[in-house]
Design a protein around this motif. Structure first.
Motif, PDB file in Angstrom:
ATOM      1  N   ARG A 303      58.249 102.691  -6.490  1.00  0.00           N
ATOM      2  CA  ARG A 303      59.414 102.448  -7.353  1.00  0.00           C
ATOM      3  C   ARG A 303      59.924 101.016  -7.197  1.00  0.00           C
ATOM      4  O   ARG A 303      60.264 100.347  -8.167  1.00  0.00           O
ATOM      5  CB  ARG A 303      60.505 103.471  -7.000  1.00  0.00           C
ATOM      6  CG  ARG A 303      61.880 103.203  -7.560  1.00  0.00           C
ATOM      7  CD  ARG A 303      61.898 103.296  -9.095  1.00  0.00           C
ATOM      8  NE  ARG A 303      63.232 103.067  -9.610  1.00  0.00           N
ATOM      9  CZ  ARG A 303      63.821 101.877  -9.747  1.00  0.00           C
ATOM     10  NH1 ARG A 303      63.167 100.762  -9.419  1.00  0.00           N
ATOM     11  NH2 ARG A 303      65.051 101.781 -10.232  1.00  0.00           N
ATOM     12  N   LYS A 398      76.635 107.806  -6.192  1.00  0.00           N
ATOM     13  CA  LYS A 398      76.924 106.873  -7.285  1.00  0.00           C
ATOM     14  C   LYS A 398      78.120 105.999  -6.921  1.00  0.00           C
ATOM     15  O   LYS A 398      78.135 104.786  -7.150  1.00  0.00           O
ATOM     16  CB  LYS A 398      77.217 107.658  -8.560  1.00  0.00           C
ATOM     17  CG  LYS A 398      77.034 106.853  -9.818  1.00  0.00           C
ATOM     18  CD  LYS A 398      76.977 107.786 -10.995  1.00  0.00           C
ATOM     19  CE  LYS A 398      76.672 107.015 -12.263  1.00  0.00           C
ATOM     20  NZ  LYS A 398      76.544 107.892 -13.409  1.00  0.00           N
ATOM     21  N   TYR A 403      73.092 100.653  -6.236  1.00  0.00           N
ATOM     22  CA  TYR A 403      72.432 101.247  -7.387  1.00  0.00           C
ATOM     23  C   TYR A 403      71.936 102.616  -6.927  1.00  0.00           C
ATOM     24  O   TYR A 403      71.159 102.687  -5.978  1.00  0.00           O
ATOM     25  CB  TYR A 403      71.248 100.383  -7.853  1.00  0.00           C
ATOM     26  CG  TYR A 403      70.461 101.050  -8.946  1.00  0.00           C
ATOM     27  CD1 TYR A 403      70.988 101.138 -10.227  1.00  0.00           C
ATOM     28  CD2 TYR A 403      69.223 101.621  -8.679  1.00  0.00           C
ATOM     29  CE1 TYR A 403      70.292 101.794 -11.227  1.00  0.00           C
ATOM     30  CE2 TYR A 403      68.520 102.287  -9.674  1.00  0.00           C
ATOM     31  CZ  TYR A 403      69.064 102.369 -10.943  1.00  0.00           C
ATOM     32  OH  TYR A 403      68.372 103.021 -11.930  1.00  0.00           O
ATOM     33  N   VAL A 405      69.909 105.445  -6.218  1.00  0.00           N
ATOM     34  CA  VAL A 405      68.596 106.066  -6.325  1.00  0.00           C
ATOM     35  C   VAL A 405      68.312 106.809  -5.012  1.00  0.00           C
ATOM     36  O   VAL A 405      68.413 106.232  -3.932  1.00  0.00           O
ATOM     37  CB  VAL A 405      67.491 105.045  -6.702  1.00  0.00           C
ATOM     38  CG1 VAL A 405      67.536 103.810  -5.840  1.00  0.00           C
ATOM     39  CG2 VAL A 405      66.106 105.668  -6.637  1.00  0.00           C
ATOM     40  N   LYS A 419      70.550 115.456 -12.701  1.00  0.00           N
ATOM     41  CA  LYS A 419      70.709 115.009 -14.093  1.00  0.00           C
ATOM     42  C   LYS A 419      72.183 114.824 -14.427  1.00  0.00           C
ATOM     43  O   LYS A 419      72.596 113.796 -14.971  1.00  0.00           O
ATOM     44  CB  LYS A 419      70.106 116.052 -15.051  1.00  0.00           C
ATOM     45  CG  LYS A 419      68.726 115.701 -15.507  1.00  0.00           C
ATOM     46  CD  LYS A 419      68.189 116.748 -16.486  1.00  0.00           C
ATOM     47  CE  LYS A 419      66.686 116.871 -16.275  1.00  0.00           C
ATOM     48  NZ  LYS A 419      66.156 118.206 -16.326  1.00  0.00           N
ATOM     49  N   GLU A 424      69.412 108.345 -10.287  1.00  0.00           N
ATOM     50  CA  GLU A 424      67.948 108.394 -10.299  1.00  0.00           C
ATOM     51  C   GLU A 424      67.512 109.185  -9.068  1.00  0.00           C
ATOM     52  O   GLU A 424      67.918 108.871  -7.940  1.00  0.00           O
ATOM     53  CB  GLU A 424      67.369 106.980 -10.260  1.00  0.00           C
ATOM     54  CG  GLU A 424      65.860 106.979 -10.344  1.00  0.00           C
ATOM     55  CD  GLU A 424      65.281 105.571 -10.328  1.00  0.00           C
ATOM     56  OE1 GLU A 424      65.894 104.643 -10.913  1.00  0.00           O
ATOM     57  OE2 GLU A 424      64.229 105.389  -9.704  1.00  0.00           O
ATOM     58  N   TYR A 425      66.681 110.198  -9.285  1.00  0.00           N
ATOM     59  CA  TYR A 425      66.413 111.154  -8.203  1.00  0.00           C
ATOM     60  C   TYR A 425      64.921 111.479  -8.136  1.00  0.00           C
ATOM     61  O   TYR A 425      64.336 111.982  -9.082  1.00  0.00           O
ATOM     62  CB  TYR A 425      67.228 112.419  -8.489  1.00  0.00           C
ATOM     63  CG  TYR A 425      67.103 113.512  -7.463  1.00  0.00           C
ATOM     64  CD1 TYR A 425      67.637 113.372  -6.189  1.00  0.00           C
ATOM     65  CD2 TYR A 425      66.471 114.709  -7.791  1.00  0.00           C
ATOM     66  CE1 TYR A 425      67.538 114.402  -5.260  1.00  0.00           C
ATOM     67  CE2 TYR A 425      66.377 115.747  -6.867  1.00  0.00           C
ATOM     68  CZ  TYR A 425      66.911 115.584  -5.606  1.00  0.00           C
ATOM     69  OH  TYR A 425      66.817 116.605  -4.693  1.00  0.00           O
ATOM     70  N   HIS A 426      64.346 111.143  -6.983  1.00  0.00           N
ATOM     71  CA  HIS A 426      62.933 111.436  -6.740  1.00  0.00           C
ATOM     72  C   HIS A 426      62.856 112.518  -5.663  1.00  0.00           C
ATOM     73  O   HIS A 426      63.467 112.358  -4.603  1.00  0.00           O
ATOM     74  CB  HIS A 426      62.197 110.200  -6.218  1.00  0.00           C
ATOM     75  CG  HIS A 426      62.278 109.013  -7.145  1.00  0.00           C
ATOM     76  ND1 HIS A 426      61.199 108.552  -7.858  1.00  0.00           N
ATOM     77  CD2 HIS A 426      63.323 108.195  -7.463  1.00  0.00           C
ATOM     78  CE1 HIS A 426      61.561 107.492  -8.576  1.00  0.00           C
ATOM     79  NE2 HIS A 426      62.854 107.256  -8.356  1.00  0.00           N
ATOM     80  N   VAL A 432      60.621 113.402 -11.801  1.00  0.00           N
ATOM     81  CA  VAL A 432      61.647 112.415 -11.442  1.00  0.00           C
ATOM     82  C   VAL A 432      62.780 112.518 -12.450  1.00  0.00           C
ATOM     83  O   VAL A 432      62.546 112.682 -13.650  1.00  0.00           O
ATOM     84  CB  VAL A 432      61.055 110.982 -11.477  1.00  0.00           C
ATOM     85  CG1 VAL A 432      62.130 109.934 -11.193  1.00  0.00           C
ATOM     86  CG2 VAL A 432      59.896 110.865 -10.490  1.00  0.00           C
ATOM     87  N   ARG A 434      65.586 110.402 -14.141  1.00  0.00           N
ATOM     88  CA  ARG A 434      65.982 108.991 -14.306  1.00  0.00           C
ATOM     89  C   ARG A 434      67.408 108.948 -14.821  1.00  0.00           C
ATOM     90  O   ARG A 434      67.812 109.766 -15.623  1.00  0.00           O
ATOM     91  CB  ARG A 434      65.076 108.277 -15.302  1.00  0.00           C
ATOM     92  CG  ARG A 434      63.617 108.501 -14.981  1.00  0.00           C
ATOM     93  CD  ARG A 434      62.833 107.207 -14.866  1.00  0.00           C
ATOM     94  NE  ARG A 434      61.484 107.531 -14.384  1.00  0.00           N
ATOM     95  CZ  ARG A 434      60.958 107.076 -13.293  1.00  0.00           C
ATOM     96  NH1 ARG A 434      61.622 106.243 -12.518  1.00  0.00           N
ATOM     97  NH2 ARG A 434      59.727 107.411 -12.931  1.00  0.00           N
ATOM     98  N   SER A 435      68.154 107.988 -14.355  1.00  0.00           N
ATOM     99  CA  SER A 435      69.577 107.906 -14.737  1.00  0.00           C
ATOM    100  C   SER A 435      69.701 107.366 -16.158  1.00  0.00           C
ATOM    101  O   SER A 435      68.799 106.766 -16.677  1.00  0.00           O
ATOM    102  CB  SER A 435      70.322 107.018 -13.779  1.00  0.00           C
ATOM    103  OG  SER A 435      69.655 105.792 -13.660  1.00  0.00           O
TER     104      SER A 435
END
Ligand code: NAD
Length: 435
Positions: A303, A398, A403, A405, A419, A424-426, A432, A434-435
């Motif tokens: 990433r 957040k 940033y 992630v 979500k 952003e979450y892996h 994944v 994504r934001s």
């Protein structure tokens, strides 16, 4: 009964405390002066829920004692438990140095006929070796009998497991010994499996090897799910509803660690090698687990091309929740790799920080809370699913991070939570977010 327990680590201490709680007189022997003096004051040197309370209660009721002196500890004892560590040698075999030392000490100091009960996890055939070794060294005119009583407690819920486990295994070639131990263990109200020495030793290794296999299996399914668009949560749920499979140990993650699975899988492979038998399934389980420990950093590096100078919050250092143990924890390899890549690592663990400081690089900064670790960070990595970490509000990432992630090695959050939070979450085995 009059009982001595040799070794006051996770297994020995919990065994000693719980046997005294059943009404027996227990003396725990350890060669570690500091540990013994801490224990004498009623303070548990390890973190295990409920342990300190029972420790203090049984000391106060004069059923539980601690000593560094074998002569004192073995005096008038009918049962002598061996619960010292059996770590791994470089070739994967079990290191029996402590067991050997204990045999020598028992032989030298025993002044009373006794049953020696091995709780330590030892390779098949070791109990016979222990018997021969003690008998060969006996100084006094006494006799010993031997039993294997492998331990199945889980660190993090060790006291609970002792009273609520699935089974107790007792192995001996001597029917009277089996009867005595069955009576002693009846107080735990658990099913008892009685067998011979070698089968009891084998049950322990086979159980751990099976559980390790289940973990590596679901991790491989998770890695594949990521590649082909499946969601491992749903896969595991659907699999686990099949009673032949069962839902336990189907949580995908970054591999098993701790003081048992890694060494016990290698030890049984080594036992097999000694009799020229190959165990390809287990050899691949070990390799697969090694590979799995790397996946979280691989995701980070994929990433972000580089983590140099980035503040990385590492959440959880213990090999699993509710323990302060970091032996073979994935956090060791992960933090080493991050530091080698130039990251500024800020770690938080509710219980394992002191142990981590002894093992992990001095370059790591230790935070006093999740908030402090993630504050102004660029990347957050979850390594241990402590309740506190699982329940940390995802929106706070957040709020605090430069940033937001998250790389979650333990799938602590649902994809919906991720979500909804706009982060952003892996995670492992899931798409994944994504934001
Ligand atoms: P540990 O390393 O936490 O404790 C071992 C203790 O033995 C230490 O306190 C050490 O000082 C003491 N010791 C070493 N040599 C000694 C000697 N000569 N005389 C007296 N004391 C001595 O180990 P542990 O995690 O409790 O594991 C003990 C055994 O139980 C191992 O064989 C392990 O594989 C097995 N086991 C562990 C677990 C677990 O969850 N930790 C579960 C099941 C089985």
């Amino acid at each position: 009964m009059e009982i001595a327990v040799i070794g006051t680590g996770y297994v020995g201490l919990v065994t000693g405390v719980c046997l005294s709680e059943l009404g027996n007189h227990v003396t725990c022997i350890d060669i570690d002066d500091d540990k013994v003096s801490t224990l004498k004051q009623g303070i548990s040197p390890i973190y295990e829920e409920g342990l300190q309370k029972l420790l203090q209660k049984n000391i106060a009721e004069d059923r539980l004692h601690f000593t560094t002196e074998y002569a004192e500890g073995l005096r008038e004892k009918d049962l002598v438990y061996i619960a010292v560590g059996t770590p791994q040698n470089d070739d994967g075999s079990a290191d029996l140095t402590s067991v050997n030392e204990v045999c020598g000490s028992i032989a030298y100091h025993l002044e009373h006929d006794a049953i020696v009960v091995t709780k330590s996890t030892v390779p098949v055939g070791t109990n016979e070796y222990i018997k021969d070794k003690i008998e060969a060294g006996l100084v006094n005119d006494v006799s010993i009998r031997i039993a294997s009583n492998p331990e199945f407690l889980r660190q993090g819920s060790a006291v609970h497991d002792t009273f609520n486990g699935d089974r107790i295994v007792i192995g001996s070639e001597d029917d009277e010994v089996l009867e005595i131990l069955e009576k002693l263990n009846a107080g735990f109200h658990l099913p008892i499996v009685k067998t011979n020495l070698r089968s009891a030793e084998m049950i322990k290794y086979a159980s751990n090897a099976f559980l390790a296999t289940k973990i590596s299996f679901i991790n491989e399914m998770a890695n594949l799910s990521e590649q082909i668009g499946a969601n491992i949560d749903h896969v595991a749920e659907g699999m686990g509803m099949d009673k032949r499979i069962g839902s336990a140990f189907l949580n995908a993650g970054i591999g098993y660690g701790g003081s048992c699975f890694p060494k016990d899988t290698r030890a049984i492979i080594s036992v097999a090698r000694d009799v020229s038998y190959e165990m390809p399934i287990l050899e691949n389980v070990v390799d697969s687990n090694e590979r799995q420990r790397g996946v979280i950093v691989d995701k980070v590096m994929e990433r972000f091309d580089s983590v140099k100078g980035k503040k990385v919050a590492v959440l959880g250092l213990a090999f699993k929740p509710n323990t302060d143990d970091i032996r073979e924890a994935p956090s060791i390899a992960v933090t080493e790799k991050l530091l080698a890549e130039g990251a500024d690592v800020h770690a938080y663990d509710p219980a394992a920080a002191d142990n981590a400081k002894r093992v992990l690089s001095e370059q790591i900064h230790y935070a006093a809370s999740v908030d402090e670790a993630v504050d102004a960070s660029d990347i957050a990595i979850i390594l241990t699913e402590w309740k506190e970490i699982k329940e940390y509000p995802i929106e706070n990432y957040k709020k605090h991070m430069n940033y937001p992630v998250i790389f979650d090695g333990r799938n602590c959050f649902t994809l919906k939570e991720a979500k909804d939070s706009g982060i952003e979450y892996h995670s492992i085995g899931r798409p994944v977010v994504r934001s």
